[in-house]
Design a protein around this motif. Structure first.
Motif, PDB file in Angstrom:
ATOM      1  N   GLN A 126       5.720   2.500  -8.017  1.00 25.50           N
ATOM      2  CA  GLN A 126       4.693   1.692  -8.668  1.00 25.50           C
ATOM      3  C   GLN A 126       3.898   2.513  -9.680  1.00 25.50           C
ATOM      4  O   GLN A 126       3.600   2.043 -10.781  1.00 25.50           O
ATOM      5  CB  GLN A 126       3.757   1.082  -7.627  1.00 25.50           C
ATOM      6  CG  GLN A 126       4.381  -0.015  -6.780  1.00 25.50           C
ATOM      7  CD  GLN A 126       3.376  -0.635  -5.834  1.00 25.50           C
ATOM      8  OE1 GLN A 126       2.508   0.055  -5.286  1.00 25.50           O
ATOM      9  NE2 GLN A 126       3.480  -1.939  -5.632  1.00 25.50           N
TER      10      GLN A 126
ATOM     11  N   THR B  33       6.150   4.560   3.088  1.00 29.59           N
ATOM     12  CA  THR B  33       5.807   3.819   1.870  1.00 29.59           C
ATOM     13  C   THR B  33       5.653   4.728   0.653  1.00 29.59           C
ATOM     14  O   THR B  33       5.448   4.240  -0.449  1.00 29.59           O
ATOM     15  CB  THR B  33       4.495   3.040   2.062  1.00 29.59           C
ATOM     16  OG1 THR B  33       3.425   3.967   2.305  1.00 29.59           O
ATOM     17  CG2 THR B  33       4.599   2.062   3.222  1.00 29.59           C
TER      18      THR B  33
ATOM     19  N   PRO C 212       4.292  -3.525   0.020  1.00 31.93           N
ATOM     20  CA  PRO C 212       3.645  -2.693   1.034  1.00 31.93           C
ATOM     21  C   PRO C 212       3.833  -3.207   2.456  1.00 31.93           C
ATOM     22  O   PRO C 212       3.731  -2.426   3.411  1.00 31.93           O
ATOM     23  CB  PRO C 212       2.180  -2.713   0.615  1.00 31.93           C
ATOM     24  CG  PRO C 212       2.222  -2.910  -0.861  1.00 31.93           C
ATOM     25  CD  PRO C 212       3.376  -3.848  -1.089  1.00 31.93           C
TER      26      PRO C 212
ATOM     27  N   ARG D 286       5.357   3.587  -3.310  1.00 22.04           N
ATOM     28  CA  ARG D 286       4.089   3.759  -4.019  1.00 22.04           C
ATOM     29  C   ARG D 286       4.280   4.608  -5.271  1.00 22.04           C
ATOM     30  O   ARG D 286       3.676   4.334  -6.316  1.00 22.04           O
ATOM     31  CB  ARG D 286       3.061   4.405  -3.088  1.00 22.04           C
ATOM     32  CG  ARG D 286       2.661   3.563  -1.892  1.00 22.04           C
ATOM     33  CD  ARG D 286       1.890   2.320  -2.305  1.00 22.04           C
ATOM     34  NE  ARG D 286       1.268   1.674  -1.154  1.00 22.04           N
ATOM     35  CZ  ARG D 286       0.595   0.545  -1.216  1.00 22.04           C
ATOM     36  NH1 ARG D 286       0.465  -0.076  -2.386  1.00 22.04           N
ATOM     37  NH2 ARG D 286       0.048   0.015  -0.140  1.00 22.04           N
TER      38      ARG D 286
END
Length: 252
Positions: free
Chosen positions: A171, A164, A60, A168
Motif C-alpha cells: 500500500q 500484514t 487488513p 502494508r
C-alpha cells in the motif's frame, strides 16, 4: 449552481461505467482471470449479469474469495487488492466511484516489491501497446497479468499466515507511485463527483425557497459502448466515451 448540458450528461453521481469479462488465461496458480490491483481513492462495485466466477480480495481483515453469480453485487473500498477470477462465462457491469480518476491512473498492480520500487520498471511492466490486437493481448498477459499474480500470491501467503507487513508495504509503495498524479485527480474530482454533490445541495436550497427552475432543463440521454473488447486490468472491457472518462482505458 454547477449546471449546463455537459454537466447534465454525467452519469448519476458522476460514477464510471464499463462491462467486463474476465480473461480466460490460466495463471501460475491454475486459475483464469485478471490482474490483481488496488485503487487508492475509488470504491469499485461489480454487478454480475451473467455466468459464474469469483473476486479474490486482500485487505487488513485478510484474504477472501467472494463467489459471483447473476444478481450478486460486490464492492470494495480503496486499498483493497482485488483479482477477478473467471469461472464459466462471467459477465460483470462495473460501477466506479469518481469517474475519470481510475482512467487517470488510480490503480496500482500488485507487482513484486523490486518492480514497485522502480517507477520506470513499473511503468514498463504495466504499459500496453495500443489497440486490441495480438500484440496488446500478449502485453496484457505477460508481463502485466502474470507479474501482478506473482506479487499478489506472495501478499496473500503472508496475510494468511497472519503477517500484514508485506501488504502494508505494498500500500505504501502504491501511494508513492501515484503521488505526483494527485493534482490532476483533484481537478477531475472537483469537476465530477464533488460538483455533482454540490449541485444537489443547490437544488435542495432552491426547492426550499419554492424555486423549481432547474426542472425546466429536464431531458434524457443514452449511450452505446465506444469500444468493445478493450484490454483492462481484470479482463476484456467494453468502454463508454462518457463525460469525465478517458478512453482508451489502461485500468479499471
Amino acid at each position: 449552481m454547477v449546471s449546463g448540458p455537459a454537466f447534465d450528461a454525467l452519469l448519476p453521481g458522476a460514477v464510471g461505467l464499463s462491462h467486463l469479462s474476465p480473461y480466460d488465461w490460466e495463471a501460475a496458480d491454475g486459475l483464469c482471470g485478471g490482474s490483481p490491483h488496488l485503487h487508492l481513492v475509488c470504491t469499485e462495485a461489480y454487478v454480475v449479469t451473467g455466468g459464474r466466477g469469483a473476486v479474490q480480495t486482500l485487505s487488513p481483515d485478510g484474504y477472501r474469495d467472494i463467489p459471483l453469480r447473476p444478481g450478486t453485487v460486490a464492492w470494495f473500498t480503496p486499498g483493497t487488492v482485488h483479482r477477478m477470477v473467471q469461472g464459466d462465462g462471467l459477465r460483470i457491469t462495473v460501477l466506479m466511484q469518481n469517474s475519470g480518476l481510475p482512467e487517470a491512473g488510480d490503480a496500482v498492480f500488485t507487482f513484486p516489491p523490486e518492480v514497485l520500487a522502480d517507477p520506470d520498471r513499473y511503468a514498463a511492466a504495466a504499459r500496453l501497446p495500443p489497440g486490441t490486437g495480438p500484440e496488446t493481448a500478449a502485453g496484457a498477459r505477460r508481463p502485466r497479468r502474470d507479474l501482478a499474480v506473482e506479487g499478489c500470491l506472495g501478499l496473500r501467503e503472508a496475510l494468511v499466515a497472519g503477517d500484514t507487513g508485506p501488504y502494508r508495504e505494498f500500500q505504501r509503495a502504491a501511494a508513492r507511485l501515484v503521488r505526483d498524479r494527485v493534482p490532476v485527480w483533484r481537478e477531475l474530482w472537483r469537476a465530477g463527483a464533488l460538483a455533482a454533490a454540490e449541485r444537489t445541495g443547490a437544488q435542495l436550497d432552491a426547492l426550499a425557497d419554492g424555486d423549481p427552475a432547474h426542472l425546466g432543463g429536464a431531458t434524457a440521454y443514452r449511450a452505446e459502448p465506444s469500444r468493445l473488447g478493450g484490454f483492462g486490468m481484470c479482463g476484456w472491457r467494453d468502454e463508454y466515451a462518457l463525460l469525465g472518462v478517458t478512453v482508451p482505458y489502461g485500468g479499471e
